[in-house]
Design a protein around this motif. Structure first.
Motif, short mmCIF file in Angstrom:
data_model
loop_
_atom_site.label_atom_id
_atom_site.label_comp_id
_atom_site.label_asym_id
_atom_site.label_seq_id
_atom_site.Cartn_x
_atom_site.Cartn_y
_atom_site.Cartn_z
N SER A 171 -99.59 -14.35 19.69
CA SER A 171 -98.99 -13.75 20.88
C SER A 171 -97.56 -13.34 20.59
O SER A 171 -96.95 -13.77 19.62
CB SER A 171 -99.02 -14.76 22.04
N ALA A 172 -97.01 -12.48 21.45
CA ALA A 172 -95.61 -12.10 21.31
C ALA A 172 -94.74 -13.33 21.55
O ALA A 172 -95.07 -14.18 22.37
CB ALA A 172 -95.27 -11.01 22.33
N PRO A 173 -93.62 -13.45 20.84
CA PRO A 173 -92.75 -14.61 21.05
C PRO A 173 -92.18 -14.61 22.46
O PRO A 173 -91.92 -13.56 23.05
CB PRO A 173 -91.65 -14.40 20.01
N LEU A 174 -92.00 -15.82 23.01
CA LEU A 174 -91.46 -15.94 24.35
C LEU A 174 -89.96 -15.63 24.35
O LEU A 174 -89.22 -16.10 23.49
CB LEU A 174 -91.66 -17.35 24.89
N ILE A 175 -89.54 -14.83 25.32
CA ILE A 175 -88.13 -14.52 25.50
C ILE A 175 -87.70 -15.16 26.82
O ILE A 175 -88.14 -14.73 27.89
CB ILE A 175 -87.90 -13.00 25.56
N PRO A 176 -86.91 -16.21 26.78
CA PRO A 176 -86.54 -16.88 28.03
C PRO A 176 -85.61 -16.04 28.89
O PRO A 176 -84.73 -15.34 28.38
CB PRO A 176 -85.84 -18.16 27.55
N VAL A 177 -85.84 -16.07 30.19
CA VAL A 177 -84.94 -15.44 31.17
C VAL A 177 -84.33 -16.58 31.95
O VAL A 177 -84.97 -17.17 32.82
CB VAL A 177 -85.70 -14.46 32.08
N ARG A 178 -83.07 -16.91 31.65
CA ARG A 178 -82.43 -18.10 32.22
C ARG A 178 -81.03 -17.79 32.71
O ARG A 178 -80.04 -18.26 32.14
CB ARG A 178 -82.38 -19.21 31.18
N PRO A 179 -80.90 -17.01 33.76
CA PRO A 179 -79.55 -16.81 34.32
C PRO A 179 -79.08 -18.08 35.01
O PRO A 179 -79.87 -18.97 35.31
CB PRO A 179 -79.78 -15.68 35.34
N VAL A 180 -77.78 -18.15 35.28
CA VAL A 180 -77.26 -19.26 36.08
C VAL A 180 -77.97 -19.26 37.43
O VAL A 180 -78.03 -18.22 38.10
CB VAL A 180 -75.74 -19.12 36.28
N PRO A 181 -78.57 -20.37 37.85
CA PRO A 181 -79.34 -20.37 39.11
C PRO A 181 -78.51 -19.94 40.31
O PRO A 181 -77.27 -20.08 40.34
CB PRO A 181 -79.79 -21.84 39.23
N ALA A 182 -79.20 -19.42 41.31
CA ALA A 182 -78.53 -18.88 42.49
C ALA A 182 -77.89 -19.96 43.34
O ALA A 182 -76.92 -19.69 44.07
CB ALA A 182 -79.52 -18.08 43.32
N GLY A 183 -78.45 -21.16 43.33
CA GLY A 183 -77.93 -22.21 44.20
C GLY A 183 -78.44 -22.11 45.62
O GLY A 183 -77.92 -22.76 46.53
N ALA A 184 -79.45 -21.28 45.84
CA ALA A 184 -80.07 -21.11 47.15
C ALA A 184 -81.51 -20.68 46.92
O ALA A 184 -81.85 -20.15 45.86
CB ALA A 184 -79.33 -20.09 48.00
N THR A 185 -82.35 -20.87 47.91
CA THR A 185 -83.74 -20.47 47.78
C THR A 185 -83.90 -19.00 48.17
O THR A 185 -83.04 -18.41 48.83
CB THR A 185 -84.65 -21.32 48.67
N ALA A 186 -85.03 -18.44 47.79
CA ALA A 186 -85.33 -17.06 48.16
C ALA A 186 -85.36 -16.91 49.68
O ALA A 186 -84.84 -15.92 50.23
CB ALA A 186 -86.67 -16.64 47.55
N ARG A 187 -85.93 -17.87 50.36
CA ARG A 187 -86.02 -17.78 51.82
C ARG A 187 -84.64 -17.78 52.46
O ARG A 187 -84.35 -16.96 53.35
CB ARG A 187 -86.85 -18.95 52.36
N GLU A 188 -83.76 -18.67 51.99
CA GLU A 188 -82.40 -18.73 52.54
C GLU A 188 -81.66 -17.40 52.34
O GLU A 188 -81.00 -16.90 53.25
CB GLU A 188 -81.63 -19.86 51.88
N LEU A 189 -81.78 -16.84 51.15
CA LEU A 189 -81.07 -15.59 50.86
C LEU A 189 -81.63 -14.43 51.66
O LEU A 189 -80.87 -13.60 52.18
CB LEU A 189 -81.14 -15.29 49.36
N LEU A 190 -82.94 -14.36 51.79
CA LEU A 190 -83.54 -13.26 52.54
C LEU A 190 -83.18 -13.33 54.01
O LEU A 190 -82.91 -12.31 54.65
CB LEU A 190 -85.06 -13.29 52.37
#
Length: 366
Positions: A189-208
Motif C-alpha cells: 500500500s501507499a505509505p501513510l502520511i499523517p495529518v496532525r495539525p494542532v487540535p482546534a480545542g473545540a468540537t465540530a458541533r461547537e464550532l458550527l
C-alpha cells in the motif's frame, strides 16, 4: 520579463524536474542566462542543461528537452529552442503578451485555473485523527492533491463519525477507518502520511453552532498546521479587518462589476488597452497562482492557498481604487475599462476557485 525573472523561471523548471523525478541531479544555487550573441537564436541563452548533464547521467540534449517542456508554458516565454550541444534559447513575449496569456488561461479554465498534472503519478494515503481540525485539513489536502492529478485516500483513526450531522455540514469524509494495512492482496500500500495539525480545542458541533461552516473552515485552515487556530467571533466580523470577509467581498465586488458593465452595454477584453502600473501586483499574483496551488499540494499546506487569496483580494482592491473598471458620471466606457474589467473578472475567478478548494462558498452578493 527581465533576465533575473528568466533566470528564476529556468531555476524553477529545474526544481520541478527534480521534484518530479524527471532529473536526478543537485539543483544549482542559480542559473545564468545571457544575451544571445549576434547570429544566434532567440533573445537569451542558457547552458544549464550542459551543467546538469553529468550529474543527471543523461545527454545534455535530453536534459534540455526535459527543461524545455517545463519552461515553454511559463508566462512571458514566447518560444524555447534547443541549439548546439544542448543550449536553451529563449524568445520572450512582446510586452503585454504574457499578461493576456494569463488572463486568457483564467477565462478558459475558469475555477480550475492552476490545476494540473504534476502529481499524476502519485498515490497519497493520508491518515488523520477523529478531530475537527485534522478532518478539515485532510479534506483540503485531498482537494489540493486531486487538483494536481494525484490519487488520494483518507483514513481516520476511529470509526463513528460517518453518521454525525456536523461532519456532513463541514463536508468531510474518510475512505476507511482504523490504520490501513501495509500490504494488500494487490501488493504494498501507499505509505501513510499523517495529518496532525494542532487540535482546534473545540468540537465540530461547537464550532458550527457558533461560527457556521464557512467561518469554521477558514478559521481552521488559515493558520499553518503547527500554529494554534484562532476561532473567535472575529471570523464573523463584516469588515475588511476580517480576511475571510475581505476575500469574499472582493469576489462579490468582481461579480457586481460584471453586472454593472452589462447594464452599461460593454464587455471585458484583455487586449483592449495596455494595463496601468497599479495592475501589476494583481497580474503577477494571478500568474503565480498555479505555482502556489502546486506548492500547497506538495507541502500539504492549505494555509498557503488562504494567504494567496488574501493577497489577491488586497491587490484587487488597490487596483480597483486606482483604475476603476467602470466609468463614472457621464464618462463613456473606453478600451481601458474593458481591459480593467477583464482583469477584475479574472481576479474573481481565482478567488472563487481558491475558496472552492478550501471548501468555502463564494457568494455573489454580500
Amino acid at each position: 520579463m527581465t533576465p533575473a525573472d528568466l533566470s528564476r523561471t529556468v531555476l524553477h523548471a529545474v526544481h520541478r524536474a527534480v521534484a518530479e523525478n524527471a532529473l536526478r541531479a543537485p539543483v544549482p544555487a542559480r542559473v545564468r542566462v545571457e544575451r544571445t550573441r549576434p547570429g544566434g537564436s532567440g533573445d537569451y541563452a542558457c547552458a544549464v542543461a550542459l551543467q546538469l548533464a553529468g550529474d543527471a547521467g543523461l545527454p545534455a540534449l535530453e536534459v534540455a528537452r526535459i527543461l524545455r517542456e517545463r519552461v515553454a508554458a511559463e508566462p512571458g516565454i514566447g518560444r524555447v529552442e534547443i541549439t548546439g550541444p544542448g543550449f536553451l534559447s529563449f524568445t520572450l513575449d512582446a510586452p503585454g503578451d504574457s499578461d493576456r496569456a494569463v488572463l486568457d488561461a483564467v477565462r478558459e479554465q475558469g475555477s480550475a485555473y492552476g490545476h494540473g498534472g504534476a502529481l499524476r503519478d502519485e498515490v497519497l494515503q493520508f491518515h488523520r485523527a477523529r478531530e475537527v481540525r485534522a478532518a478539515v485539513t485532510a479534506d483540503v489536502v485531498r482537494r489540493l492533491g486531486v487538483s494536481q492529478g494525484a490519487r488520494v485516500r483518507i483514513s481516520c483513526e476511529e470509526a463513528g463519525e460517518a453518521g454525525e450531522a456536523e461532519w456532513g455540514l463541514l463536508g468531510v469524509t474518510a475512505d476507511a477507518y482504523g490504520t490501513p494495512p501495509v500490504t494488500s492482496p494487490a501488493g504494498p500500500s501507499a505509505p501513510l502520511i499523517p495529518v496532525r495539525p494542532v487540535p482546534a480545542g473545540a468540537t465540530a458541533r461547537e464550532l458550527l453552532e457558533r461560527l457556521g461552516p464557512d467561518a469554521t473552515r477558514w478559521g481552521l485552515l488559515r493558520p499553518a498546521s503547527h500554529d494554534r487556530a484562532p476561532l473567535g467571533d472575529e471570523l464573523l466580523v463584516q469588515g475588511e479587518a476580517n480576511p475571510l470577509f475581505l476575500v469574499r467581498y472582493a469576489y462579490a465586488r468582481t461579480r457586481a462589476l460584471t453586472r454593472g458593465a452589462a447594464a452599461l452595454g460593454f464587455t471585458p477584453a484583455a487586449d483592449a488597452a495596455p494595463y496601468e502600473r497599479p495592475a501589476r501586483p494583481l497580474l503577477d499574483l494571478l500568474a503565480d497562482h498555479p505555482r502556489v496551488l502546486l506548492a500547497a499540494a506538495r507541502h500539504r499546506a492549505p494555509d498557503r492557498v488562504a494567504r494567496q487569496l488574501e493577497a489577491v483580494a488586497h491587490a484587487f482592491f488597490d487596483f480597483h481604487d486606482s483604475c476603476p473598471p467602470l466609468p463614472s458620471g457621464d464618462e463613456k466606457p473606453s478600451a481601458a475599462h474593458r481591459s480593467r474589467l477583464a482583469l477584475a473578472e479574472a481576479a474573481g475567478t481565482v478567488l472563487a476557485g481558491g475558496l472552492s478548494l478550501l471548501g468555502i462558498s463564494a457568494p455573489a452578493h454580500l
